[in-house]
Design a protein around this motif. Sequence first.
Motif, short mmCIF file in Angstrom:
data_model
loop_
_atom_site.label_atom_id
_atom_site.label_comp_id
_atom_site.label_asym_id
_atom_site.label_seq_id
_atom_site.Cartn_x
_atom_site.Cartn_y
_atom_site.Cartn_z
N UNK A 125 70.33 90.26 13.01
CA UNK A 125 70.55 90.66 14.39
C UNK A 125 72.03 90.88 14.65
N UNK A 126 72.32 91.62 15.70
CA UNK A 126 73.70 91.84 16.12
C UNK A 126 74.00 90.91 17.29
N UNK A 127 75.01 90.08 17.12
CA UNK A 127 75.43 89.14 18.16
C UNK A 127 76.61 89.72 18.93
N UNK A 128 76.60 89.50 20.24
CA UNK A 128 77.70 89.95 21.10
C UNK A 128 78.26 88.75 21.84
N UNK A 129 79.46 88.90 22.35
CA UNK A 129 80.11 87.85 23.12
C UNK A 129 79.22 87.44 24.29
N UNK A 130 78.99 86.16 24.45
CA UNK A 130 78.17 85.65 25.55
C UNK A 130 76.73 85.38 25.18
N UNK A 131 76.28 85.84 24.00
CA UNK A 131 74.92 85.53 23.56
C UNK A 131 74.78 84.01 23.41
N UNK A 132 73.60 83.49 23.73
CA UNK A 132 73.33 82.06 23.60
C UNK A 132 72.30 81.83 22.50
N UNK A 133 72.63 80.95 21.56
CA UNK A 133 71.78 80.67 20.41
C UNK A 133 71.26 79.24 20.53
N UNK A 134 69.94 79.11 20.45
CA UNK A 134 69.30 77.79 20.49
C UNK A 134 68.61 77.57 19.15
N UNK A 135 68.90 76.42 18.54
CA UNK A 135 68.33 76.06 17.24
C UNK A 135 67.72 74.67 17.38
N UNK A 136 66.46 74.52 16.97
CA UNK A 136 65.85 73.19 17.00
C UNK A 136 65.00 72.98 15.75
#
Length: 69
Positions: free
Chosen positions: A48-59
């Motif tokens: 995926x392409x990430x941009x400034x301000x993207x929020x990533x949740x990992x669990x």
Amino acid sequence: GKDINAGKYKITTTSSSGNLIIYRGQNLLVNEILSNERDDYSVTSVTTTLKSGDRIYISGLNKVSFSKR
């Protein structure tokens, strides 16, 4: 709690399986069960392409790798 530079990434894990969710603003970009072994319910990588301000949740994952593409 860490920042990742904007860009295109391949996301993988060495953990058994867990959730990877990425939001851009209110839009859901990625909602996958990420695993180190492919089965009917999970994937072994997400690109995926990430941009400034993207929020990533990992669990449920002990380690997630972001490899720049």
